[in-house]
Design a protein around this motif. Structure first.
Motif: not given
Length: 360
Positions: A156-159, A196-202, A218-222
């Motif tokens: 789950i993303s940090p936010d 593997a992956f890491a979900v970051l801030d922003g 960019n997770l908003d746009t892919g």
């Protein structure tokens, strides 16, 4: 179960076995304060990491196929423990009393493969081998599925606004408030296979594919945020792990017991290889500390902690001299001061030992 002091390597308490109903547990989680260890198997065993004493054993259900833990997680406040079972059911427990909170959550038709709480502890995300991802609270579950049939890792993303899951060639994501799918990130690489992956801030994510491609998205746009970088040694059968900030990636060759750190932004190697010169050894598990300063690696003969700034061996947390005892799982506490290690006995693979070491 053995508790070791990593300064002196002396036992901190008596050795006990974390075995319930004759079977070992291989799923472990460490409470945020580092004082309680949860071991999941046919039952959920809670252990005091300071004394080594068993706190309680929690039955996961009737003795039938699938009523064993395949995923375990503490809530951020440490008050609850979530377990996913082999039959897809999810249960939430009071960490202080052992009582089940709410009904057993059902809906997944396959084994629960991963589980994670949101940062505020109000939601729980699970993935299953039936290809679904769900967001749960005590009474409601929102089933979600994407184009990939199997989801293997979840975060789950940090936010707390999105849930992200790793599939074979893509990263899929959903809005935690609505359950609606968000843009898919195609991370397969030239040879395919997301590793593997890491979900970051922003609203960012950094991914690694089996052809050695590292990419920040960019997770908003892919869409990618920068040109990809390439590192050596990544294949479909090697261990890959990111630090929490996404700046460093570790790649390990389990056959030769060698791990290498790389910069995820430049693709350059960071320090010399971290090698264990033991012809019978093999690398079994790998986990960064929350601050990224240490990398814990489990081998056939025990666990070693490496300094990621120097790539030098910092501490030998636990080794086995008489029999091989492969490490099954590793977990750091949220503050990074405690490390839990679960390993299977190399002779009969029925007993489980767990090491919780306080690192200063």
């Amino acid at each position: 179960v053995a508790i070791y002091d990593t300064d002196t390597f002396a036992l901190r308490g008596p050795i006990i076995k974390a075995v319930a109903n004759g079977a070992a547990g291989f799923q472990i989680a460490l409470s945020p304060d580092g004082h309680t260890i949860a071991v999941g198997g046919n039952s959920l065993i809670l252990l005091d990491s300071d004394s080594g004493k068993e706190i309680r054993t929690i039955s996961l259900g009737a003795s039938r196929a699938g009523s064993y833990a395949t995923a375990v997680a503490f809530s951020p406040d440490g008050d609850r423990i979530a377990t996913g079972r082999g039959d897809g059911a999810v249960q939430i427990w009071d960490a202080h009393t052992g009582a089940q909170i709410g009904p057993t959550l059902t809906g997944q038709t396959g084994q629960t493969s991963a589980i994670a709480f949101s940062p505020d502890g109000r939601q729980l995300a699970t993935t299953g081998i039936d290809g679904t991802l769900r967001i749960w609270n005590i009474k409601v579950a929102l089933p979600m599925s994407g184009p990939e049939p199997i989801l293997t890792k979840v975060a789950i993303s940090p936010d707390g606004r999105r849930i992200v899951a790793l599939a074979a060639t893509v990263v899929e994501q959903w809005d935690t408030a609505t359950g609606e799918p968000l843009p898919t990130v195609p991370v397969g690489g030239d040879e395919g296979g997301a590793r593997a992956f890491a979900v970051l801030d922003g609203g960012r994510i950094v991914t690694a594919s089996s052809d050695g491609t590292l990419q920040t998205w960019n997770l908003d746009t892919g869409q990618p945020l920068q040109p990809p970088v390439h590192i050596e040694g990544v294949t479909s059968d090697r261990h890959v792990a990111f630090s929490a900030d996404g700046h460093t990636v570790a790649v390990a060759d389990d056959e030769h017991s060698v791990a290498q750190l790389w910069s995820a932004t430049t693709g350059r190697s960071l320090g010399p290889p971290m090698a264990v010169h033991n012809p019978i050894n093999a690398l079994e598990a790998m986990r960064f500390s929350p601050d990224g300063r240490r990398l814990a690696i489990g081998y056939l003969d025990g666990v070693r902690v490496w300094n990621t700034q120097t790539s030098q061996l910092e501490q030998t947390v636990k080794t086995y001299s008489k029999t091989l005892n492969p490490v099954a799982a590793l977990a750091f506490s949220r503050d990074g001061r405690a490390l839990a290690v679960a390993g299977a006995d190399g002779r009969d693979r029925k007993s489980t030992r767990l090491n919780s070491s306080h690192i200063t």
